[in-house]
Scaffold this motif. Structure first.
Motif, PDB file in Angstrom:
ATOM      1  N   MET A   1      34.750  51.735  -6.608  1.00 43.31           N
ATOM      2  CA  MET A   1      34.508  51.845  -4.757  1.00 43.31           C
ATOM      3  C   MET A   1      33.734  51.681  -4.102  1.00 43.31           C
ATOM      4  SD  MET A   1      35.814  54.834  -3.228  1.00 43.31           S
ATOM      5  CE  MET A   1      34.667  55.990  -3.158  1.00 43.31           C
ATOM      6  N   ALA A   2      33.789  50.775  -2.914  1.00 40.08           N
ATOM      7  CA  ALA A   2      32.334  50.682  -2.128  1.00 40.08           C
ATOM      8  C   ALA A   2      32.169  51.984  -1.196  1.00 40.08           C
ATOM      9  CB  ALA A   2      32.342  49.221  -2.093  1.00 40.08           C
ATOM     10  N   VAL A   3      31.323  52.943  -0.800  1.00 39.50           N
ATOM     11  CA  VAL A   3      31.502  53.287   0.599  1.00 39.50           C
ATOM     12  C   VAL A   3      30.646  52.912   0.812  1.00 39.50           C
ATOM     13  CG1 VAL A   3      30.743  56.402   0.972  1.00 39.50           C
ATOM     14  CG2 VAL A   3      31.863  55.711  -1.492  1.00 39.50           C
ATOM     15  N   ALA A   4      30.662  52.688   2.444  1.00 40.35           N
ATOM     16  CA  ALA A   4      30.304  52.502   3.306  1.00 40.35           C
ATOM     17  C   ALA A   4      29.723  53.141   4.019  1.00 40.35           C
ATOM     18  CB  ALA A   4      30.585  51.123   3.709  1.00 40.35           C
ATOM     19  N   CYS A   5      28.419  53.404   4.680  1.00 46.17           N
ATOM     20  CA  CYS A   5      27.905  53.339   6.026  1.00 46.17           C
ATOM     21  C   CYS A   5      28.677  54.164   7.453  1.00 46.17           C
ATOM     22  CB  CYS A   5      26.245  54.021   6.138  1.00 46.17           C
ATOM     23  SG  CYS A   5      25.362  54.409   7.142  1.00 46.17           S
ATOM     24  N   PRO A   6      29.337  55.535   7.902  1.00 45.28           N
ATOM     25  CA  PRO A   6      29.584  55.383   9.045  1.00 45.28           C
ATOM     26  C   PRO A   6      28.591  54.866   9.982  1.00 45.28           C
ATOM     27  CG  PRO A   6      28.645  57.209   8.067  1.00 45.28           C
ATOM     28  CD  PRO A   6      29.069  56.658   7.432  1.00 45.28           C
ATOM     29  N   GLN A   7      27.931  54.287  10.391  1.00 40.94           N
ATOM     30  CA  GLN A   7      26.189  54.241  11.296  1.00 40.94           C
ATOM     31  C   GLN A   7      26.307  53.207  10.978  1.00 40.94           C
ATOM     32  OE1 GLN A   7      23.471  56.607  12.133  1.00 40.94           O
ATOM     33  NE2 GLN A   7      22.399  55.408  12.829  1.00 40.94           N
ATOM     34  N   CYS A   8      26.193  52.712  10.126  1.00 41.22           N
ATOM     35  CA  CYS A   8      25.656  50.338  10.254  1.00 41.22           C
ATOM     36  C   CYS A   8      26.710  49.582   8.681  1.00 41.22           C
ATOM     37  CB  CYS A   8      24.269  50.380   9.238  1.00 41.22           C
ATOM     38  SG  CYS A   8      24.469  50.517   7.612  1.00 41.22           S
TER      39      CYS A   8
ATOM     40  N   ALA B   1      27.031  49.576   6.907  1.00 42.99           N
ATOM     41  CA  ALA B   1      26.689  48.985   4.762  1.00 42.99           C
ATOM     42  C   ALA B   1      26.927  49.435   3.805  1.00 42.99           C
ATOM     43  CB  ALA B   1      25.092  47.981   4.990  1.00 42.99           C
ATOM     44  N   PRO B   2      27.278  48.761   2.486  1.00 44.21           N
ATOM     45  CA  PRO B   2      27.728  49.624   1.567  1.00 44.21           C
ATOM     46  C   PRO B   2      26.512  49.487   0.656  1.00 44.21           C
ATOM     47  CG  PRO B   2      29.094  47.275   1.334  1.00 44.21           C
ATOM     48  CD  PRO B   2      28.329  48.151   2.718  1.00 44.21           C
ATOM     49  N   ASP B   3      25.849  48.285   0.772  1.00 43.06           N
ATOM     50  CA  ASP B   3      25.118  48.187   0.127  1.00 43.06           C
ATOM     51  C   ASP B   3      23.638  49.116  -0.705  1.00 43.06           C
ATOM     52  OD1 ASP B   3      23.909  47.404   2.294  1.00 43.06           O
ATOM     53  OD2 ASP B   3      22.951  45.631   1.269  1.00 43.06           O
ATOM     54  N   GLU B   4      22.973  49.701   0.643  1.00 44.67           N
ATOM     55  CA  GLU B   4      22.498  51.434   0.291  1.00 44.67           C
ATOM     56  C   GLU B   4      22.383  52.517   0.627  1.00 44.67           C
ATOM     57  OE1 GLU B   4      19.280  50.492   0.295  1.00 44.67           O
ATOM     58  OE2 GLU B   4      19.237  48.363   0.038  1.00 44.67           O
ATOM     59  N   CYS B   5      23.987  52.661  -0.042  1.00 41.65           N
ATOM     60  CA  CYS B   5      24.754  53.823   0.697  1.00 41.65           C
ATOM     61  C   CYS B   5      24.530  54.548  -1.170  1.00 41.65           C
ATOM     62  CB  CYS B   5      25.985  54.026   0.526  1.00 41.65           C
ATOM     63  SG  CYS B   5      26.218  53.745   2.839  1.00 41.65           S
ATOM     64  N   VAL B   6      24.038  55.484  -1.266  1.00 40.35           N
ATOM     65  CA  VAL B   6      24.094  56.176  -2.736  1.00 40.35           C
ATOM     66  C   VAL B   6      24.938  57.536  -2.418  1.00 40.35           C
ATOM     67  CG1 VAL B   6      22.310  54.509  -4.152  1.00 40.35           C
ATOM     68  CG2 VAL B   6      21.315  56.935  -2.737  1.00 40.35           C
ATOM     69  N   PRO B   7      24.689  58.358  -3.603  1.00 38.89           N
ATOM     70  CA  PRO B   7      25.011  59.545  -3.617  1.00 38.89           C
ATOM     71  C   PRO B   7      23.904  60.548  -3.708  1.00 38.89           C
ATOM     72  CG  PRO B   7      26.529  58.452  -5.757  1.00 38.89           C
ATOM     73  CD  PRO B   7      25.057  57.292  -5.369  1.00 38.89           C
ATOM     74  N   VAL B   8      23.986  61.449  -3.187  1.00 37.54           N
ATOM     75  CA  VAL B   8      22.926  62.100  -2.686  1.00 37.54           C
ATOM     76  C   VAL B   8      22.214  62.652  -3.618  1.00 37.54           C
ATOM     77  CG1 VAL B   8      21.606  64.901  -1.974  1.00 37.54           C
ATOM     78  CG2 VAL B   8      23.341  63.095  -0.351  1.00 37.54           C
TER      79      VAL B   8
ATOM     80  N   ARG C   1      20.124  54.717   3.176  1.00 38.67           N
ATOM     81  CA  ARG C   1      18.580  54.082   2.999  1.00 38.67           C
ATOM     82  C   ARG C   1      18.465  53.359   3.693  1.00 38.67           C
ATOM     83  NH1 ARG C   1      17.639  53.627  -3.842  1.00 38.67           N
ATOM     84  NH2 ARG C   1      19.991  53.044  -3.617  1.00 38.67           N
ATOM     85  N   ARG C   2      19.479  52.218   4.437  1.00 35.09           N
ATOM     86  CA  ARG C   2      19.220  51.400   6.005  1.00 35.09           C
ATOM     87  C   ARG C   2      19.268  52.294   6.943  1.00 35.09           C
ATOM     88  NH1 ARG C   2      22.986  46.848   5.430  1.00 35.09           N
ATOM     89  NH2 ARG C   2      21.658  46.462   4.233  1.00 35.09           N
ATOM     90  N   CYS C   3      19.743  53.155   7.174  1.00 36.68           N
ATOM     91  CA  CYS C   3      19.766  54.364   8.336  1.00 36.68           C
ATOM     92  C   CYS C   3      19.174  56.077   7.851  1.00 36.68           C
ATOM     93  CB  CYS C   3      21.547  54.663   8.513  1.00 36.68           C
ATOM     94  SG  CYS C   3      22.603  53.229   8.687  1.00 36.68           S
TER      95      CYS C   3
ATOM     96  N   PHE D   1      26.633  61.406   4.238  1.00 39.22           N
ATOM     97  CA  PHE D   1      27.595  61.381   5.621  1.00 39.22           C
ATOM     98  C   PHE D   1      28.438  62.037   4.082  1.00 39.22           C
ATOM     99  CE2 PHE D   1      27.154  56.965   3.477  1.00 39.22           C
ATOM    100  CZ  PHE D   1      28.124  56.748   2.681  1.00 39.22           C
ATOM    101  N   PHE D   2      29.259  62.599   3.924  1.00 36.34           N
ATOM    102  CA  PHE D   2      30.483  62.968   3.692  1.00 36.34           C
ATOM    103  C   PHE D   2      31.208  61.490   3.712  1.00 36.34           C
ATOM    104  CE2 PHE D   2      28.092  66.152   4.804  1.00 36.34           C
ATOM    105  CZ  PHE D   2      27.687  66.946   2.999  1.00 36.34           C
ATOM    106  N   PRO D   3      31.761  61.145   2.697  1.00 33.61           N
ATOM    107  CA  PRO D   3      32.962  60.113   2.256  1.00 33.61           C
ATOM    108  C   PRO D   3      34.617  60.795   2.475  1.00 33.61           C
ATOM    109  CG  PRO D   3      32.020  59.280   0.643  1.00 33.61           C
ATOM    110  CD  PRO D   3      31.261  60.702   1.152  1.00 33.61           C
ATOM    111  N   ALA D   4      35.771  60.233   3.116  1.00 31.33           N
ATOM    112  CA  ALA D   4      36.769  60.669   3.287  1.00 31.33           C
ATOM    113  C   ALA D   4      36.654  61.060   1.461  1.00 31.33           C
ATOM    114  CB  ALA D   4      37.190  59.542   3.566  1.00 31.33           C
ATOM    115  N   GLY D   5      37.787  62.589   1.456  1.00 31.48           N
ATOM    116  CA  GLY D   5      37.898  63.011   0.373  1.00 31.48           C
ATOM    117  C   GLY D   5      37.616  63.430  -0.489  1.00 31.48           C
TER     118      GLY D   5
END
Length: 188
Positions: free
Chosen positions: A1-8, A10-17, A142-144, A148-152
């Motif tokens: 499951m790819a999690v996308a940033c709500p601002q940009c 893009a899912p490629d630079e999103c990682v869990p904290v 890491r791009r923006c 954020f917190f994904p749905a659910g």
């Protein structure tokens, strides 16, 4: 499951904290903002004021008695044996009684304060565990450079959050904890 940033988007630079903190390229400021909530420390139990006063008075009487005894050694030579013994024992008697009373007050007050401090520990520990679950549900783009917190991710029925500036992420973690009785909130 790819999690996308709500601002940009893009899912490629999103990682869990938690995974983002393992990245050695993060600077200290970002690392501090993404740090997990601090674990509750046990409450420090202070010494009771009455025992401090009793120990201080006992020390004062002992010190003044020893000074008096050392300054009056000439007067002890001409007195009888009972007087000399009473004079020497008297120097230690009142400070010893005050110290014993101070110890009793200290032990009783410490036991009472420790019991009172430990009463809230399970609630603080449970709150910290809920904060940790919310923190672990957070993601970092890491791009923006927003969190954020994904749905659910926090609760099954929780909607996705908007982009959160990193400066506000710690307050979102602390405020993102609902009451224990919220349906769907993972208990444990």
């Amino acid at each position: 499951m790819a999690v996308a940033c709500p601002q940009c988007g893009a899912p490629d630079e999103c990682v869990p904290v938690p995974q983002a903190l393992a990245d050695v390229r993060l600077d200290g400021g970002v690392r501090a903002l993404l740090a997990p909530p601090p674990q509750p420390e046990p409450v420090r139990v202070r010494m009771h004021t009455a025992s401090i006063v009793l120990f201080s008075v006992a020390g004062f009487f002992l010190l003044s008695g020893l000074v008096s005894l050392l300054n009056s050694t000439a007067s002890l030579d001409d007195g009888n044996v009972a007087y000399r013994a009473g004079r020497i024992v008297g120097v230690f008697l009142l400070p010893g009684i005050l110290t014993a009373i101070g110890l009793v007050v200290h032990v009783k007050a410490r036991a009472k304060r420790t019991w009172a401090a430990e009463q809230g520990l399970p609630e603080r520990q449970a709150m910290w565990q809920r904060h940790m679950r919310v923190w672990q549900a957070g993601w970092l783009c890491r791009r923006c450079w927003v969190a954020f917190f994904p749905a659910g991710s926090v609760r099954p029925d929780a909607p996705a959050s908007a982009a959160i500036p990193l400066a506000h992420f710690p307050s979102w973690v602390m405020a993102g904890v609902g009451p224990v009785s919220v349906p769907g909130w993972p208990q444990g």
